[in-house]
Design a protein around this motif. Structure first.
Motif, PDB file in Angstrom:
ATOM      1  N   PHE A  49      -8.635  -3.156 -10.830  1.00 15.58           N
ATOM      2  CA  PHE A  49      -7.268  -2.670 -10.641  1.00 15.58           C
ATOM      3  C   PHE A  49      -6.240  -3.781 -10.493  1.00 15.58           C
ATOM      4  O   PHE A  49      -5.061  -3.573 -10.783  1.00 15.58           O
ATOM      5  CB  PHE A  49      -7.210  -1.735  -9.432  1.00 15.58           C
ATOM      6  CG  PHE A  49      -7.949  -0.454  -9.654  1.00 15.58           C
ATOM      7  CD1 PHE A  49      -7.338   0.612 -10.297  1.00 15.58           C
ATOM      8  CD2 PHE A  49      -9.270  -0.316  -9.245  1.00 15.58           C
ATOM      9  CE1 PHE A  49      -8.025   1.795 -10.519  1.00 15.58           C
ATOM     10  CE2 PHE A  49      -9.969   0.862  -9.464  1.00 15.58           C
ATOM     11  CZ  PHE A  49      -9.349   1.923 -10.110  1.00 15.58           C
ATOM     12  N   GLN A  53      -1.722  -3.456  -8.698  1.00 11.91           N
ATOM     13  CA  GLN A  53      -1.916  -2.046  -8.390  1.00 11.91           C
ATOM     14  C   GLN A  53      -2.418  -1.811  -6.966  1.00 11.91           C
ATOM     15  O   GLN A  53      -2.104  -0.781  -6.370  1.00 11.91           O
ATOM     16  CB  GLN A  53      -2.907  -1.411  -9.367  1.00 11.91           C
ATOM     17  CG  GLN A  53      -2.433  -1.368 -10.808  1.00 11.91           C
ATOM     18  CD  GLN A  53      -3.388  -0.584 -11.679  1.00 11.91           C
ATOM     19  OE1 GLN A  53      -3.515   0.628 -11.541  1.00 11.91           O
ATOM     20  NE2 GLN A  53      -4.087  -1.275 -12.572  1.00 11.91           N
ATOM     21  N   SER A 200     -11.221   5.757 -10.487  1.00  9.31           N
ATOM     22  CA  SER A 200      -9.845   6.251 -10.519  1.00  9.31           C
ATOM     23  C   SER A 200      -9.763   7.745 -10.247  1.00  9.31           C
ATOM     24  O   SER A 200      -8.725   8.239  -9.793  1.00  9.31           O
ATOM     25  CB  SER A 200      -9.199   5.932 -11.872  1.00  9.31           C
ATOM     26  OG  SER A 200      -9.972   6.487 -12.937  1.00  9.31           O
ATOM     27  N   ASP A 201     -10.857   8.488 -10.494  1.00  8.61           N
ATOM     28  CA  ASP A 201     -10.846   9.929 -10.258  1.00  8.61           C
ATOM     29  C   ASP A 201     -10.590  10.260  -8.794  1.00  8.61           C
ATOM     30  O   ASP A 201      -9.830  11.171  -8.476  1.00  8.61           O
ATOM     31  CB  ASP A 201     -12.171  10.566 -10.696  1.00  8.61           C
ATOM     32  CG  ASP A 201     -12.229  10.792 -12.194  1.00  8.61           C
ATOM     33  OD1 ASP A 201     -11.318  10.318 -12.901  1.00  8.61           O
ATOM     34  OD2 ASP A 201     -13.193  11.427 -12.670  1.00  8.61           O
ATOM     35  N   LEU A 203      -9.820   7.730  -6.401  1.00  7.28           N
ATOM     36  CA  LEU A 203      -8.805   6.845  -5.843  1.00  7.28           C
ATOM     37  C   LEU A 203      -7.405   7.422  -6.048  1.00  7.28           C
ATOM     38  O   LEU A 203      -6.493   7.180  -5.242  1.00  7.28           O
ATOM     39  CB  LEU A 203      -8.905   5.467  -6.506  1.00  7.28           C
ATOM     40  CG  LEU A 203      -8.325   4.270  -5.751  1.00  7.28           C
ATOM     41  CD1 LEU A 203      -8.935   4.133  -4.366  1.00  7.28           C
ATOM     42  CD2 LEU A 203      -8.532   2.998  -6.550  1.00  7.28           C
ATOM     43  N   SER A 204      -7.242   8.215  -7.089  1.00  6.18           N
ATOM     44  CA  SER A 204      -5.938   8.803  -7.375  1.00  6.18           C
ATOM     45  C   SER A 204      -5.492   9.772  -6.293  1.00  6.18           C
ATOM     46  O   SER A 204      -4.302  10.089  -6.175  1.00  6.18           O
ATOM     47  CB  SER A 204      -5.964   9.527  -8.729  1.00  6.18           C
ATOM     48  OG  SER A 204      -6.876  10.615  -8.697  1.00  6.18           O
TER      49      SER A 204
END
Length: 217
Positions: A49, A53, A200-201, A203-204
């Protein structure tokens, strides 16, 4: 074995609001990793990331850098890249079950006053091989207690709408009774997925309904 990522969130009214960082077009996602063994997960996270980010702080249980590198053969190189390549602070002697006390001890007063986290991550929590002689029931109870203490201490470090993350394997979510550990601390499980899913699934989740990111949008 089957792996599971579980993320817990608390009511925003129970947490303190955090001001967005100044002079940034987009706030950084503030992440604390705990109990990260040889620090390989923290390194993978910042490689994936990048510092544009995420604002990552890594922490480990060993008391000193020397103890860490003596325990894990690859830790010296990982530590060097985190510090020199990515400017990631690494904290030692941080107990995941007593995060508030640990951070109070290892951070300066200035750092403590400014630092809350959008995500606190603990992968594969375990009390160690000393408990292998325990009965299955005692083993499960001890680890349920570990999870409950982790969630309690992590919740004190969260920014508004922050997320507490766990990675478990096999039957651990059921036998260690993750859901009850969460409910005991006023948390609810807001997402579950396999570890084969992209980071990211889950962490979003930290971006969702987060005032800092809504204001910057």
């Amino acid at each position: 074995p089957t792996m599971m990522n579980a993320s817990m969130a608390q009511d925003a009214s129970d947490t303190a609001s955090a001001e967005p960082p100044e002079n940034r077009r987009q706030p950084l996602l503030r992440i604390l990793t705990v109990g990260d063994g040889d620090l390989s997960f923290s390194l993978s996270l910042v490689r994936a990331f990048g510092p544009d980010q995420i604002d990552l702080t890594a922490s480990v249980l060993p008391n000193t850098e020397q103890e860490l590198v003596e325990t894990y053969s690859n830790a010296r190189d990982t530590l060097r890249e985190l510090r020199e390549g990515w400017n990631v602070p690494v904290l030692f002697d941080v107990d995941a079950a007593r995060l508030d006390e640990s951070l109070l001890r290892v951070l300066s007063s200035t750092q403590r006053s400014k630092k809350t986290y959008d995500v606190v991550i603990f992968n594969h929590p375990h009390l160690g091989t000393a408990l292998l002689a325990d009965s299955e029931r005692d083993h499960a109870l001890r680890h349920h207690s570990l999870l409950a203490h982790y969630m309690h201490s992590a919740s004190k470090c969260l920014a508004e709408n922050g997320v507490i993350h766990l990675c478990l394997c096999g039957t651990q979510p059921a036998t260690w009774n993750v859901e009850f550990a969460a409910s005991r601390n006023g948390l609810e499980i807001c997402h579950e997925c396999s570890t084969s899913a992209p980071v990211s699934d889950w962490l979003s989740l930290a971006f969702e309904n987060n005032p800092r990111f809504e204001e910057a949008a």
